[in-house]
Scaffold this motif. Structure first.
Motif, mmCIF file in Angstrom:
data_model
loop_
_atom_site.group_PDB
_atom_site.id
_atom_site.type_symbol
_atom_site.label_atom_id
_atom_site.label_comp_id
_atom_site.label_asym_id
_atom_site.label_seq_id
_atom_site.Cartn_x
_atom_site.Cartn_y
_atom_site.Cartn_z
ATOM 1 N N ASN A 190 0.791 -1.226 0.000
ATOM 2 C CA ASN A 190 0.000 0.000 0.000
ATOM 3 C C ASN A 190 0.824 1.277 0.000
ATOM 4 O O ASN A 190 0.288 2.358 -0.196
ATOM 5 C CB ASN A 190 -0.927 0.004 1.221
ATOM 6 N N GLY A 191 2.114 1.160 0.283
ATOM 7 C CA GLY A 191 2.992 2.319 0.214
ATOM 8 C C GLY A 191 2.942 3.247 1.401
ATOM 9 O O GLY A 191 3.579 4.299 1.385
ATOM 10 N N LEU A 192 2.215 2.881 2.461
ATOM 11 C CA LEU A 192 2.110 3.805 3.589
ATOM 12 C C LEU A 192 2.272 3.145 4.946
ATOM 13 O O LEU A 192 2.184 3.799 5.972
ATOM 14 C CB LEU A 192 0.772 4.551 3.555
ATOM 15 N N GLY A 193 2.538 1.842 4.964
ATOM 16 C CA GLY A 193 2.651 1.145 6.239
ATOM 17 C C GLY A 193 4.002 0.502 6.438
ATOM 18 O O GLY A 193 4.918 1.093 6.974
ATOM 19 N N THR A 194 4.134 -0.738 5.963
ATOM 20 C CA THR A 194 5.382 -1.453 6.183
ATOM 21 C C THR A 194 6.549 -0.800 5.455
ATOM 22 O O THR A 194 7.682 -0.854 5.919
ATOM 23 C CB THR A 194 5.251 -2.925 5.742
ATOM 24 N N SER A 195 6.292 -0.183 4.309
ATOM 25 C CA SER A 195 7.378 0.492 3.591
ATOM 26 C C SER A 195 7.909 1.668 4.401
ATOM 27 O O SER A 195 9.104 1.999 4.329
ATOM 28 C CB SER A 195 6.912 0.966 2.211
ATOM 29 N N LEU A 196 7.048 2.304 5.188
ATOM 30 C CA LEU A 196 7.500 3.392 6.059
ATOM 31 C C LEU A 196 8.356 2.860 7.198
ATOM 32 O O LEU A 196 9.331 3.495 7.604
ATOM 33 C CB LEU A 196 6.305 4.166 6.626
ATOM 34 N N PHE A 197 7.989 1.688 7.721
ATOM 35 C CA PHE A 197 8.818 1.057 8.747
ATOM 36 C C PHE A 197 10.239 0.870 8.222
ATOM 37 O O PHE A 197 11.226 1.214 8.881
ATOM 38 C CB PHE A 197 8.247 -0.314 9.127
ATOM 39 N N LEU A 198 10.322 0.297 7.033
ATOM 40 C CA LEU A 198 11.627 0.010 6.451
ATOM 41 C C LEU A 198 12.377 1.291 6.108
ATOM 42 O O LEU A 198 13.593 1.384 6.319
ATOM 43 C CB LEU A 198 11.449 -0.857 5.207
ATOM 44 N N THR A 220 7.074 3.499 -1.084
ATOM 45 C CA THR A 220 6.070 3.483 -2.137
ATOM 46 C C THR A 220 5.381 2.126 -2.210
ATOM 47 O O THR A 220 5.725 1.202 -1.470
ATOM 48 C CB THR A 220 6.705 3.841 -3.497
ATOM 49 N N ASP A 221 4.403 2.016 -3.122
ATOM 50 C CA ASP A 221 3.671 0.761 -3.263
ATOM 51 C C ASP A 221 4.172 -0.028 -4.469
ATOM 52 O O ASP A 221 5.028 0.430 -5.228
ATOM 53 C CB ASP A 221 2.168 1.019 -3.366
ATOM 54 N N THR A 222 3.645 -1.226 -4.645
ATOM 55 C CA THR A 222 4.145 -2.107 -5.694
ATOM 56 C C THR A 222 3.903 -1.550 -7.095
ATOM 57 O O THR A 222 4.775 -1.651 -7.964
ATOM 58 C CB THR A 222 3.487 -3.496 -5.589
ATOM 59 N N ILE A 223 2.752 -0.962 -7.317
ATOM 60 C CA ILE A 223 2.440 -0.433 -8.644
ATOM 61 C C ILE A 223 3.402 0.686 -9.016
ATOM 62 O O ILE A 223 3.986 0.696 -10.106
ATOM 63 C CB ILE A 223 0.978 0.061 -8.713
ATOM 64 N N SER A 224 3.595 1.629 -8.107
ATOM 65 C CA SER A 224 4.513 2.740 -8.375
ATOM 66 C C SER A 224 5.943 2.242 -8.518
ATOM 67 O O SER A 224 6.707 2.733 -9.357
ATOM 68 C CB SER A 224 4.428 3.773 -7.247
ATOM 69 N N ALA A 225 6.313 1.273 -7.685
ATOM 70 C CA ALA A 225 7.683 0.763 -7.717
ATOM 71 C C ALA A 225 8.016 0.130 -9.060
ATOM 72 O O ALA A 225 9.139 0.287 -9.572
ATOM 73 C CB ALA A 225 7.886 -0.244 -6.592
ATOM 74 N N LYS A 226 7.077 -0.584 -9.648
ATOM 75 C CA LYS A 226 7.330 -1.208 -10.949
ATOM 76 C C LYS A 226 7.612 -0.150 -12.022
ATOM 77 O O LYS A 226 8.446 -0.363 -12.907
ATOM 78 C CB LYS A 226 6.134 -2.062 -11.356
ATOM 79 N N GLY A 227 6.916 0.969 -11.938
ATOM 80 C CA GLY A 227 7.110 2.022 -12.927
ATOM 81 C C GLY A 227 8.326 2.893 -12.673
ATOM 82 O O GLY A 227 8.877 3.484 -13.609
#
Length: 274
Positions: A190-198, A220-227
């Motif tokens: 989702n780009g706003l939870g676990t990614s913020l932890f990391l 960020t989230d998976t969709i944005s990361a792929k791009g």
């Protein structure tokens, strides 16, 4: 008052919860938020579906799961709930199971909870504080531990990274030697939870190294990361999200414990060939 305490209503704390499985555990955390008026049942269902779709990526540290979903109309206000299970449950994570602590986040947007997530990551990464979270018996005792989150503490892991700072900082230009783009992505569903932890843990290591001004970390989230993957030197994420991302043209490195400074330190040394 710490932001963690500000977002956590007393009625959203259950230190003696029971759950038959991971779905029950998330449902319990979501119900507490529903009862406080922070969310509707749709958000609880979305938190469960996120794990069904992406796997147990929310289990970001040993014994700890961070339940959340994307901001939506089901979120009435930014809040967290706190659930400690009497008997731990399996989420299916290969190294961080079983889980005895579930914190659920409902966020109205991607910014309101940033400081509270940073404080929570520091607490979970501090062995003494983590033990206290497992032993507190009342909401008041829990709040005392959470109140210490924003205060400067020294942990063995932080000391290890700091000890490495002189050598790593001295070779900071090695990032330029491998044509670093000056950016690292941390990624979750989702780009706003676990990614913020990391991101928070990675920022701390980079600061200890003296690289904070050289490398920009974006959650960020998976969709944005792929791009956007090729904008970055590499991606740090969980095993489940790494499988979802696949080959994105840059290294994707799996971090098992998002609060472990030593694990992240070792990953950076490998990726930057230090």
């Amino acid at each position: 008052m710490s932001q963690l305490n500000a977002l956590l209503a007393t009625e959203s704390i259950d230190l003696h919860a029971h759950a038959a499985n991971w779905r029950d555990a998330i449902s319990t955390a979501g119900q507490l938020l529903e009862d406080s008026g922070a969310i509707t049942a749709d958000y609880t269902n979305a938190m469960i579906k996120s794990v069904e779709d992406n796997g147990p990526y929310i289990v970001v540290a040993p014994g700890f799961a961070f339940a959340h979903a994307r901001p939506s109309e089901a979120v009435k206000r930014t809040a967290i709930s706190w659930v400690r299970l009497e008997k731990p449950v399996e989420f299916g994570h290969d190294s961080n199971d079983p889980v005895n602590l579930v914190v659920a986040l409902a966020a109205e947007d991607d910014k309101a909870h940033t400081q509270s997530m940073k404080d929570l990551a520091k607490l979970l990464g501090n062995k003494k504080a983590r033990a206290q979270l497992d032993s507190v018996t009342t909401a008041e005792e829990l709040r005392e531990v959470l109140e210490s989150a924003g205060k400067k503490t020294s942990t063995s892991e932080a000391s290890t990274s700091t000890a490495a700072a002189s050598s790593a900082g001295a070779t900071a230009k090695s990032a330029d030697a491998v044509e670093s783009k000056g950016k690292v992505l941390t990624v979750c569903g989702n780009g706003l939870g676990t990614s913020l932890f990391l991101k928070n843990s990675l920022d701390e290591v980079l600061s200890d190294w003296g690289w904070a001004k050289l490398i920009n970390v974006e959650a960020t989230d998976t969709i944005s990361a792929k791009g956007r993957a090729k904008e970055a030197d590499f991606i740090l994420t969980s095993g489940e999200i790494a499988a979802t991302l696949g080959d994105v043209g840059v290294p994707v490195w799996v971090i098992k414990d998002f609060t472990s400074l030593s694990e992240i330190d070792a990953a950076l040394r490998e990726l930057y060939a230090l």
